[in-house]
Design a protein around this motif. Structure first.
Motif, PDB file in Angstrom:
ATOM      1  N   TYR A 180      66.177  18.297  86.891  1.00 46.09           N
ATOM      2  CA  TYR A 180      66.651  18.805  85.781  1.00 46.09           C
ATOM      3  C   TYR A 180      66.705  20.369  86.119  1.00 46.09           C
ATOM      4  CZ  TYR A 180      67.002  19.989  80.958  1.00 46.09           C
ATOM      5  OH  TYR A 180      67.661  20.763  79.304  1.00 46.09           O
ATOM      6  N   ILE A 181      66.274  21.043  86.736  1.00 45.06           N
ATOM      7  CA  ILE A 181      66.395  22.257  87.320  1.00 45.06           C
ATOM      8  C   ILE A 181      67.383  22.510  88.755  1.00 45.06           C
ATOM      9  CG2 ILE A 181      65.862  24.548  86.932  1.00 45.06           C
ATOM     10  CD1 ILE A 181      65.866  23.581  84.276  1.00 45.06           C
ATOM     11  N   SER A 234      67.834  28.214  90.453  1.00 44.80           N
ATOM     12  CA  SER A 234      66.805  28.997  89.195  1.00 44.80           C
ATOM     13  C   SER A 234      66.651  29.712  89.905  1.00 44.80           C
ATOM     14  CB  SER A 234      65.237  28.823  90.227  1.00 44.80           C
ATOM     15  OG  SER A 234      64.645  29.715  89.279  1.00 44.80           O
ATOM     16  N   LEU A 239      67.011  29.747  84.929  1.00 41.02           N
ATOM     17  CA  LEU A 239      67.939  28.587  85.451  1.00 41.02           C
ATOM     18  C   LEU A 239      68.704  27.932  84.577  1.00 41.02           C
ATOM     19  CD1 LEU A 239      63.432  27.486  84.200  1.00 41.02           C
ATOM     20  CD2 LEU A 239      65.088  27.769  86.116  1.00 41.02           C
ATOM     21  N   THR A 240      69.186  27.103  84.968  1.00 42.03           N
ATOM     22  CA  THR A 240      69.942  26.165  85.278  1.00 42.03           C
ATOM     23  C   THR A 240      70.577  24.423  85.083  1.00 42.03           C
ATOM     24  OG1 THR A 240      71.578  28.620  85.517  1.00 42.03           O
ATOM     25  CG2 THR A 240      72.596  26.029  85.371  1.00 42.03           C
ATOM     26  N   ASN A 241      70.386  24.129  84.115  1.00 43.67           N
ATOM     27  CA  ASN A 241      69.963  22.719  84.149  1.00 43.67           C
ATOM     28  C   ASN A 241      71.686  22.022  83.990  1.00 43.67           C
ATOM     29  OD1 ASN A 241      71.393  22.189  81.343  1.00 43.67           O
ATOM     30  ND2 ASN A 241      69.993  21.928  80.651  1.00 43.67           N
ATOM     31  N   GLU A 272      73.485  20.667  82.479  1.00 46.98           N
ATOM     32  CA  GLU A 272      74.641  20.536  81.845  1.00 46.98           C
ATOM     33  C   GLU A 272      75.418  22.526  81.718  1.00 46.98           C
ATOM     34  OE1 GLU A 272      71.545  18.927  80.618  1.00 46.98           O
ATOM     35  OE2 GLU A 272      72.648  17.112  81.653  1.00 46.98           O
ATOM     36  N   ASP A 318      73.529  24.614  80.981  1.00 42.47           N
ATOM     37  CA  ASP A 318      72.047  25.004  79.964  1.00 42.47           C
ATOM     38  C   ASP A 318      72.085  26.669  80.088  1.00 42.47           C
ATOM     39  OD1 ASP A 318      73.886  24.070  77.414  1.00 42.47           O
ATOM     40  OD2 ASP A 318      72.252  22.422  77.927  1.00 42.47           O
ATOM     41  N   ILE A 370      59.787  16.521  78.417  1.00 44.46           N
ATOM     42  CA  ILE A 370      59.850  16.614  79.634  1.00 44.46           C
ATOM     43  C   ILE A 370      59.279  17.270  80.288  1.00 44.46           C
ATOM     44  CG2 ILE A 370      60.445  19.434  80.258  1.00 44.46           C
ATOM     45  CD1 ILE A 370      62.007  19.855  77.331  1.00 44.46           C
TER      46      ILE A 370
END
Length: 139
Positions: A33-34, A37, A48-50, A52, A54, A125
């Motif tokens: 999911y991440i 980083s 962090l960037t997911n 999508e 975000d 999560i």
């Protein structure tokens, strides 16, 4: 304030698990999911960037190498909570050097959702994260 906690026994020694998860900037090593980083402020902040796109910004609050745990706060994220504080811990399983229990817990104040909805969100999560950690250790 709401809270949730998820734990899982994993097929690796506590030190091996900690070596994988204990770096505050190590989420991309085991959490799909991440995928990205970025360490900031000497490693005390992670951006962090997911998948999508975000952004989630978190601050390291406490770190204990000997006891294998760290605590962090979310400063900015697309989640419906405020005051988020979470701890990731790696425990030994008594009598088993080849197993470790990982506990991921958090407390937070829901914002625009019920306590139950926020607790369910983070329980999912944490559960998905520990499932991913299990897969990473089994690979």
């Amino acid at each position: 304030m709401a809270s949730t906690s998820v734990s899982r026994v994993l097929p690796a020694s506590p030190q091996h698990v900690w070596d994988l998860v204990g770096g505050f900037d190590a989420l991309p090593d085991w959490l799909p999911y991440i995928p990205e980083s970025t360490a900031l402020e000497g490693g005390r902040i992670r951006r962090l960037t997911n998948p999508e796109g975000d952004t989630i910004i978190e601050r390291l609050i406490a770190f204990n190498e000997t006891e294998r745990h760290y605590t962090y706060a979310i400063l900015e994220a697309p989640f419906p909570v405020t005051g988020y504080l979470s701890t990731l811990r790696v425990h030994a399983v008594p009598g088993r050097e080849d197993l470790a229990e990982v506990q991921w817990s958090g407390r937070f104040t829901p914002d625009g959702v019920s306590d139950g909805e926020a607790e369910s969100l983070f329980a999912g999560i944490y559960r998905d994260g520990l499932d991913a950690l299990h897969r990473a250790l089994s690979a």
